[in-house]
Design an enzyme around this catalytic site. Structure first.
Site, mmCIF file in Angstrom:
data_model
loop_
_atom_site.group_PDB
_atom_site.id
_atom_site.type_symbol
_atom_site.label_atom_id
_atom_site.label_comp_id
_atom_site.label_asym_id
_atom_site.label_seq_id
_atom_site.Cartn_x
_atom_site.Cartn_y
_atom_site.Cartn_z
ATOM 1 C CD GLU A 289 -4.569 -8.012 1.238
ATOM 2 O OE1 GLU A 289 -5.464 -7.301 1.766
ATOM 3 O OE2 GLU A 289 -3.352 -7.786 1.401
ATOM 4 C CG ASN B 193 -0.482 -6.963 -1.793
ATOM 5 O OD1 ASN B 193 -1.039 -7.540 -2.721
ATOM 6 N ND2 ASN B 193 -0.982 -6.958 -0.554
ATOM 7 C CD GLU C 154 -2.827 -1.489 2.271
ATOM 8 O OE1 GLU C 154 -2.864 -0.633 3.171
ATOM 9 O OE2 GLU C 154 -3.533 -2.519 2.281
HETATM 10 O O1 9MR Z 1 -7.198 -9.074 7.864
HETATM 11 C C1 9MR Z 1 -6.480 -8.109 8.604
HETATM 12 C C2 9MR Z 1 -7.260 -7.729 9.849
HETATM 13 O O2 9MR Z 1 -7.385 -8.828 10.698
HETATM 14 C C3 9MR Z 1 -6.587 -6.577 10.537
HETATM 15 O O3 9MR Z 1 -7.364 -6.164 11.625
HETATM 16 C C4 9MR Z 1 -6.383 -5.446 9.544
HETATM 17 C C5 9MR Z 1 -5.722 -4.248 10.158
HETATM 18 O O4 9MR Z 1 -5.545 -3.249 9.212
HETATM 19 O O5 9MR Z 1 -5.602 -5.901 8.464
HETATM 20 C C6 9MR Z 1 -6.254 -6.878 7.746
HETATM 21 O O6 9MR Z 1 -5.572 -7.210 6.578
HETATM 22 C C7 9MR Z 1 -5.282 -6.139 5.681
HETATM 23 C C8 9MR Z 1 -4.047 -6.529 4.924
HETATM 24 O O7 9MR Z 1 -3.011 -6.790 5.825
HETATM 25 C C9 9MR Z 1 -3.627 -5.452 3.949
HETATM 26 N N1 9MR Z 1 -4.713 -5.101 3.076
HETATM 27 C C10 9MR Z 1 -5.956 -4.771 3.713
HETATM 28 C C11 9MR Z 1 -6.379 -5.896 4.645
HETATM 29 C C12 9MR Z 1 -7.719 -5.586 5.274
HETATM 30 O O8 9MR Z 1 -7.619 -4.492 6.148
#
Ligand code: 9MR
Length: 350
Positions: A270, A205, A164
């Protein structure tokens, strides 16, 4: 004459019956064990993987684990390999959470995507709680990347090295890394990761880069520059957190293709497709169509290597906690029952 012919026919029939009896069970048993093929089986026929994210707290749920272990051939830890989890104090590393998921994946013959080394979110307090000079932060970043990549060498096949990095308009996100080190932190991160594991595939990503537009253009431009400079970048991960109210990204396939033409792999990393809840038949049908469409888009582009859904069941989706009034984003419902999306993916993979 007549009798002879009838005898011969009988003999041919008998031989055929024996052949069927001998070949049928083994041929069937070898491929299906009389179970329908899994998403992973179907994806593998196209040389792709079909994966799911998972997270450590869920791994006490045995029915959940059974589907996670059987339907998918790739796993991504949702949180366990992030900076806050892996280096909770400066220079003190803890790989317990990530290791648990790697061990589970190994037991189920699944491959693992490492997620993620450099991200502005879910950083430990020791890192966010103070100011850093450029040389200090460079050293911290290099050590974090190389210690983690070395730890998982041979255990993950790909890393989301930087996650990101761009804003919606294609400008660099003003993270602590960007502000302190400048845009070159991305190339440095890739080089350091490559030194620590020369074989692992290195990805950038992001979300909202499924369509051709300012944000995906920024990745295209950066990827082209990095490739030209010989920086070890191997793939672009398109997160694909979609939402019914924003429409389907119709340029996805063209977008995947332009990255392929740069010599890069792509992956949908994702995937989920959220909606306003409650779900109804119509919304679930549209969602199913979108899951099929994005699966077909990946299959249509040779270097799109696989698809990962961001967990597989609504029971453990991140969506309801982050988007008020939204949910139902995954192919299995909260009771672990397959939804129309699941069957649509299967069809698309056939
Ligand atoms: O799935 C993840 C969730 O459990 C966390 O609370 C969250 C915190 O930001 O991150 C989620 O995964 C993220 C991923 O690492 C990066 N892309 C966005 C995803 C959804 O927030």
């Amino acid at each position: 004459m007549r009798k002879n012919r009838r005898n011969r026919l009988r003999l041919v029939g008998a031989v055929a019956a024996v052949l069927v009896a001998v070949t049928a069970p083994s041929a069937q048993g070898a491929t299906t064990h009389e179970e329908p093929p899994t998403l992973a089986d179907l994806a593998q026929r196209h040389g792709r993987y079909f994966g799911s994210a998972t997270d450590n707290p869920e791994l006490v749920d045995e029915p959940y684990k059974a589907i996670l272990g059987s339907e998918f051939d790739q796993i991504t830890p949702g949180n366990g390999m992030k900076w806050y989890a892996t280096e909770p104090q400066q220079g003190v590393f803890d790989f317990t959470a990530g290791d648990e998921i790697v061990d589970l994946a190994r037991a189920n013959h699944q491959k693992v995507r490492g997620h993620t080394l450099v991200w502005h979110s879910q950083l430990p307090d020791w890192l966010t709680g103070r100011e850093w000079t450029a040389p200090e932060l460079r050293a911290v970043l290099k050590k974090h990347i190389q210690t983690e990549v070395r730890h998982y060498r041979g255990k993950v096949f790909a890393w989301d090295v930087v996650n990101e990095a761009f804003n919606e308009d294609g400008t660099y996100r003003e993270t602590v890394f960007y502000k302190t080190l400048g845009p070159g932190y991305i190339a440095d991160a890739l080089r350091w990761a490559h030194q620590a594991d020369p074989r692992v595939k290195l990805y950038l990503n992001d979300y909202n880069i499924e369509s051709i537009g300012p944000k995906s253009d920024a990745y295209f431009k950066l990827a082209k520059e990095l490739r030209a400079e010989g920086v070890p970048l191997h793939g672009i991960g398109l997160q694909a957190h979609l939402a019914l109210q924003y429409g389907y990204p119709t340029t996805l396939e063209d977008n995947l293709r332009r990255f392929s033409k740069l010599g890069l792999d792509t992956a949908l990393t994702e995937v989920d497709i959220r909606m306003y809840v409650p779900a109804d038949e119509e919304k679930l049908a549209t969602q199913a169509q979108w899951y099929a469409d994005l699966t077909e888009a990946c299959l249509a582009v040779r270097r799109c290597v696989g698809i990962t859904i961001w967990d597989y069941t609504d029971k453990y989706s991140w969506i309801p906690a982050f988007f008020d009034g939204e949910g139902a984003a995954l192919p299995w419902d909260e009771q672990l029952q397959p939804k129309p999306a699941y069957y649509a993916i299967r069809e698309a993979l056939k």
